[in-house]
Design a protein around this motif. Structure first.
Motif, PDB file in Angstrom:
ATOM      1  N   ILE A  12       0.836  -1.197   0.000  1.00  0.00           N
ATOM      2  CA  ILE A  12       0.000   0.000   0.000  1.00  0.00           C
ATOM      3  C   ILE A  12       0.874   1.253   0.000  1.00  0.00           C
ATOM      4  N   ASN A  13       0.551   2.184  -0.879  1.00  0.00           N
ATOM      5  CA  ASN A  13       1.235   3.478  -0.912  1.00  0.00           C
ATOM      6  C   ASN A  13       0.498   4.428   0.035  1.00  0.00           C
ATOM      7  N   ARG A  14       0.971   4.502   1.266  1.00  0.00           N
ATOM      8  CA  ARG A  14       0.267   5.294   2.281  1.00  0.00           C
ATOM      9  C   ARG A  14       0.461   6.799   2.093  1.00  0.00           C
ATOM     10  N   GLN A  15       1.346   7.177   1.183  1.00  0.00           N
ATOM     11  CA  GLN A  15       1.549   8.610   0.965  1.00  0.00           C
ATOM     12  C   GLN A  15       0.431   9.235   0.142  1.00  0.00           C
ATOM     13  N   THR A  16      -0.383   8.401  -0.517  1.00  0.00           N
ATOM     14  CA  THR A  16      -1.419   8.967  -1.378  1.00  0.00           C
ATOM     15  C   THR A  16      -2.408   9.817  -0.592  1.00  0.00           C
ATOM     16  N   THR A  17      -2.760   9.389   0.631  1.00  0.00           N
ATOM     17  CA  THR A  17      -3.705  10.151   1.448  1.00  0.00           C
ATOM     18  C   THR A  17      -3.122  11.506   1.827  1.00  0.00           C
ATOM     19  N   ARG A  18      -1.881  11.505   2.312  1.00  0.00           N
ATOM     20  CA  ARG A  18      -1.247  12.768   2.701  1.00  0.00           C
ATOM     21  C   ARG A  18      -1.061  13.682   1.489  1.00  0.00           C
ATOM     22  N   ARG A  19      -0.685  13.095   0.362  1.00  0.00           N
ATOM     23  CA  ARG A  19      -0.481  13.895  -0.844  1.00  0.00           C
ATOM     24  C   ARG A  19      -1.793  14.530  -1.292  1.00  0.00           C
ATOM     25  N   LEU A  20      -2.886  13.772  -1.230  1.00  0.00           N
ATOM     26  CA  LEU A  20      -4.184  14.311  -1.648  1.00  0.00           C
ATOM     27  C   LEU A  20      -4.643  15.409  -0.696  1.00  0.00           C
ATOM     28  N   GLU A  21      -4.494  15.197   0.604  1.00  0.00           N
ATOM     29  CA  GLU A  21      -4.884  16.224   1.570  1.00  0.00           C
ATOM     30  C   GLU A  21      -4.084  17.506   1.366  1.00  0.00           C
ATOM     31  N   ALA A  22      -2.784  17.361   1.141  1.00  0.00           N
ATOM     32  CA  ALA A  22      -1.951  18.544   0.911  1.00  0.00           C
ATOM     33  C   ALA A  22      -2.347  19.261  -0.370  1.00  0.00           C
ATOM     34  N   ALA A  23      -2.711  18.495  -1.413  1.00  0.00           N
ATOM     35  CA  ALA A  23      -3.098  19.120  -2.692  1.00  0.00           C
ATOM     36  C   ALA A  23      -4.408  19.885  -2.555  1.00  0.00           C
ATOM     37  N   ILE A  24      -5.367  19.328  -1.811  1.00  0.00           N
ATOM     38  CA  ILE A  24      -6.640  20.031  -1.594  1.00  0.00           C
ATOM     39  C   ILE A  24      -6.398  21.323  -0.820  1.00  0.00           C
ATOM     40  N   ALA A  25      -5.592  21.233   0.237  1.00  0.00           N
ATOM     41  CA  ALA A  25      -5.312  22.421   1.052  1.00  0.00           C
ATOM     42  C   ALA A  25      -4.590  23.488   0.227  1.00  0.00           C
ATOM     43  N   GLU A  26      -3.623  23.099  -0.579  1.00  0.00           N
ATOM     44  CA  GLU A  26      -2.887  24.073  -1.391  1.00  0.00           C
ATOM     45  C   GLU A  26      -3.791  24.720  -2.432  1.00  0.00           C
ATOM     46  N   CYS A  27      -4.674  23.944  -3.041  1.00  0.00           N
ATOM     47  CA  CYS A  27      -5.582  24.525  -4.032  1.00  0.00           C
ATOM     48  C   CYS A  27      -6.518  25.545  -3.389  1.00  0.00           C
ATOM     49  N   ARG A  28      -6.971  25.259  -2.190  1.00  0.00           N
ATOM     50  CA  ARG A  28      -7.849  26.217  -1.483  1.00  0.00           C
ATOM     51  C   ARG A  28      -7.075  27.479  -1.095  1.00  0.00           C
ATOM     52  N   ARG A  29      -5.839  27.309  -0.641  1.00  0.00           N
ATOM     53  CA  ARG A  29      -5.024  28.488  -0.315  1.00  0.00           C
ATOM     54  C   ARG A  29      -4.766  29.326  -1.572  1.00  0.00           C
ATOM     55  N   ALA A  30      -4.511  28.668  -2.676  1.00  0.00           N
ATOM     56  CA  ALA A  30      -4.266  29.387  -3.926  1.00  0.00           C
ATOM     57  C   ALA A  30      -5.509  30.148  -4.373  1.00  0.00           C
ATOM     58  N   GLN A  31      -6.680  29.547  -4.160  1.00  0.00           N
ATOM     59  CA  GLN A  31      -7.923  30.242  -4.510  1.00  0.00           C
ATOM     60  C   GLN A  31      -8.091  31.509  -3.669  1.00  0.00           C
ATOM     61  N   GLU A  32      -7.837  31.403  -2.369  1.00  0.00           N
ATOM     62  CA  GLU A  32      -7.986  32.556  -1.487  1.00  0.00           C
ATOM     63  C   GLU A  32      -6.990  33.660  -1.857  1.00  0.00           C
ATOM     64  N   SER A  33      -5.748  33.258  -2.149  1.00  0.00           N
ATOM     65  CA  SER A  33      -4.746  34.256  -2.556  1.00  0.00           C
ATOM     66  C   SER A  33      -5.150  34.930  -3.858  1.00  0.00           C
ATOM     67  N   PHE A  34      -5.719  34.152  -4.762  1.00  0.00           N
ATOM     68  CA  PHE A  34      -6.139  34.714  -6.054  1.00  0.00           C
ATOM     69  C   PHE A  34      -7.283  35.707  -5.871  1.00  0.00           C
ATOM     70  N   ARG A  35      -8.253  35.356  -5.018  1.00  0.00           N
ATOM     71  CA  ARG A  35      -9.361  36.289  -4.758  1.00  0.00           C
ATOM     72  C   ARG A  35      -8.835  37.608  -4.186  1.00  0.00           C
ATOM     73  N   GLU A  36      -7.924  37.505  -3.221  1.00  0.00           N
ATOM     74  CA  GLU A  36      -7.381  38.712  -2.603  1.00  0.00           C
ATOM     75  C   GLU A  36      -6.605  39.549  -3.615  1.00  0.00           C
ATOM     76  N   ALA A  37      -5.822  38.901  -4.457  1.00  0.00           N
ATOM     77  CA  ALA A  37      -5.030  39.634  -5.450  1.00  0.00           C
ATOM     78  C   ALA A  37      -5.924  40.338  -6.458  1.00  0.00           C
ATOM     79  N   VAL A  38      -6.997  39.675  -6.859  1.00  0.00           N
ATOM     80  CA  VAL A  38      -7.920  40.282  -7.825  1.00  0.00           C
ATOM     81  C   VAL A  38      -8.672  41.443  -7.188  1.00  0.00           C
TER      82      VAL A  38
END
Length: 529
Positions: free
Chosen positions: A437-463
């Motif tokens: 089992i590749n147990r890193q997939t869960t951590r990688r997915l959680e980190a990707a979701i969090a980063e995408c949400r942070r990027a969205q918030e930064s983009f809204r603020e910049a706009v």
């Protein structure tokens, strides 16, 4: 009632489906010219060695020519960097394998060395993004070289021939920069326009991701190029395609026609265009880039060791074929894609073995075998991008032909061993990918979701603040979308990953694409002259 066993069985059935594995996916451009280049890379040293009456060195020339299999449509600068590393790695693999073979004839030593080469090749390929065929050719060259080695006295000559052939392949691969300097950029743009056309015809999450990724890659290929002439026209057409992604229109047929024109070098001028943002392509820190790929390298170690040891215990011979087979199917990233590769490798090898039996039935001499080797390599390159099994159908006679040069009378034995070891190695690798089992997939997915949400918030603020760095923030959001989709694909492809958070991923993606669409340039008319 415990529903987990039922859910696990359902996922297992979904993982072991074969329909996707046998589907052909024809690409736009980048097929015929690279195939011809590979054919020349193989044929040139072979002809030279035949003229020198050194047919015994032909396999080593072929190992060096494996360099030409990489970076088929990469930009010239990237091709120069990566091909130099790949050529060096191939030569080092051959040198290590031949020295071990000369030092000891114990089969375990060869299995350990080939396993190490397979794991390191897989890790290097993933981290540096070699692209197909990944780290496979390193272990193929090392295994075949060790099997063909004849002691310490020949090591220098064998490694020298491999190095000379690799240098020739690099030179031939870069020669095109003088003949068609915009070729890779045109191919990338043509593929991007075709991907956008696919999305306009059948819009869904998968086609949208492929289209955005293709446009991003084409834009990256143009990074640093002059903003005039051919490159300016290509950028304008890419900008038009990106606008259509956010403001869809009935333009699929127009984009396909434009894709064909750009691929052929007839790039229409654009009278009205929106400037295209250059993506921020700074690489992630090296430790972060290596960590996600370590489980894949670990699977490679276990599968290759088991394949080599079991093949040796069964007395099948050619242990390296089993290791190569295990390495080949584990070049993929998930258990699902590994199973697909297993199906493709098995069916392709059986079909190729039947083709080899027909070829060997005419009792060809060494010269005829060499001609067939070059023809098979050329044919494999023409079809392998459509489906891996089709490529294996021609690679199998090629490998058997090279193996028969030293023992022309053993054709039927070689064919039987090839089928047995290939199927065994592929099945062992598939089992390893399902059980480890590749147990890193869960951590990688959680980190990707969090980063995408942070990027969205930064983009809204910049706009909202109308900051001058909005383009950089937009690039960050785009990159986070690609990372999220890739992390989700890896998580979904793991058999025992019970929570791929698909709904959450789709919602996050949807909000990100809404943001990009809301701030994208309005649709404009692009006149072609």
């Amino acid at each position: 009632m415990n529903v987990f066993p039922h859910a696990a069985l359902s996922r297992l059935r979904r993982t072991l489906r074969t329909r996707e594995a046998l589907r052909c996916n024809w690409t736009v451009g980048g097929v015929v010219v690279p195939a011809a280049r590979v054919g020349v890379s193989f044929a040139t040293p072979i002809v030279a060695l035949v003229a020198l009456d050194r047919i015994d060195l032909v396999p080593f020339a072929a190992f060096g020519a494996f360099t030409s299999l990489y970076c088929r449509v990469d930009t010239w600068s990237r091709r120069a960097r990566l091909l130099s590393l790949i050529a060096l790695a191939l030569v080092a693999s051959v040198a290590a394998a031949t020295m071990i073979a000369a030092a000891t004839d114990h089969p375990l030593a060869g299995v350990v060395v080939l396993t190490a080469i397979a794991a390191l090749g897989k890790l290097a390929s993933d981290v540096l993004d070699f692209g197909p065929p990944g780290g496979l050719m390193f272990v193929f060259a090392a295994g075949a070289a060790a099997y063909a080695s004849h002691g310490w006295s020949t090591i220098g000559l064998h490694v020298g021939v491999t190095a000379a052939s690799a240098v020739l392949s690099v030179a031939l691969s870069l020669l095109g920069s003088l003949l068609h300097p915009t070729g890779p950029h045109r191919v990338a743009a043509a593929r991007a326009l075709a991907a956008v056309a696919d999305h306009l015809e059948t819009p869904n999450h998968a086609t949208r991701h492929r289209a955005h990724l293709a446009v991003h890659r084409a834009s990256a290929a143009l990074r640093g190029k002059p903003h005039r002439g051919t490159f300016a026209r290509i950028r304008a057409h890419l900008a038009h395609a990106e606008i259509l992604l956010h403001h869809p229109a009935d333009a699929a047929a127009e984009l396909r026609a434009l894709s064909r024109k750009i691929h052929r070098g007839r790039i229409p001028a654009v009278r009205t265009a929106q400037p295209q943002v250059q993506p921020d392509l700074r690489p992630a820190p090296l430790p972060r880039r290596i960590a996600p790929f370590l489980p894949g390298a670990g699977r490679m170690v276990v599968a290759c060791l088991l394949a080599g040891l079991i093949t040796n215990a069964l007395g099948l011979g050619h242990e390296y074929w089993a290791i190569v087979s295990a390495s080949a199917v584990l070049q993929s990233a998930t258990a699902t894609s590994t199973w697909h590769r297993t199906v493709q490798r098995t069916t392709g090898t059986i079909a190729g073995a039947l083709l080899a039996l027909v070829m060997f039935g005419f009792h060809p001499g060494p010269m005829a075998i060499l001609v067939l080797v070059v023809i098979c390599q050329l044919a494999a390159e023409l079809v392998v991008q459509a489906n891996y099994a089709l490529g294996l159908m021609f690679v199998t006679p090629l490998a058997l032909g090279l193996g028969s040069l030293g023992n022309p009378a053993a054709h039927n034995t070689l064919v039987a061993e090839r089928i047995g070891t290939t199927v065994l190695g592929a099945l062992i690798a598939a089992a390893v990918s399902l059980l480890l089992i590749n147990r890193q997939t869960t951590r990688r997915l959680e980190a990707a979701i969090a980063e995408c949400r942070r990027a969205q918030e930064s983009f809204r603020e910049a706009v909202s603040r109308q900051e001058t760095t909005v383009d950089d923030v937009r690039s960050r959001l785009t990159r986070s979308l690609f990372a999220l989709r890739n992390a989700h694909a890896v998580a979904e492809g793991e058999l025992w990953h019970r929570n791929a958070r698909t709904r959450e991923v789709l919602d996050t993606e949807h909000k990100a694409y809404e943001l990009l669409a809301a701030t994208a340039p309005a649709r404009v008319h692009f006149g072609l002259s």
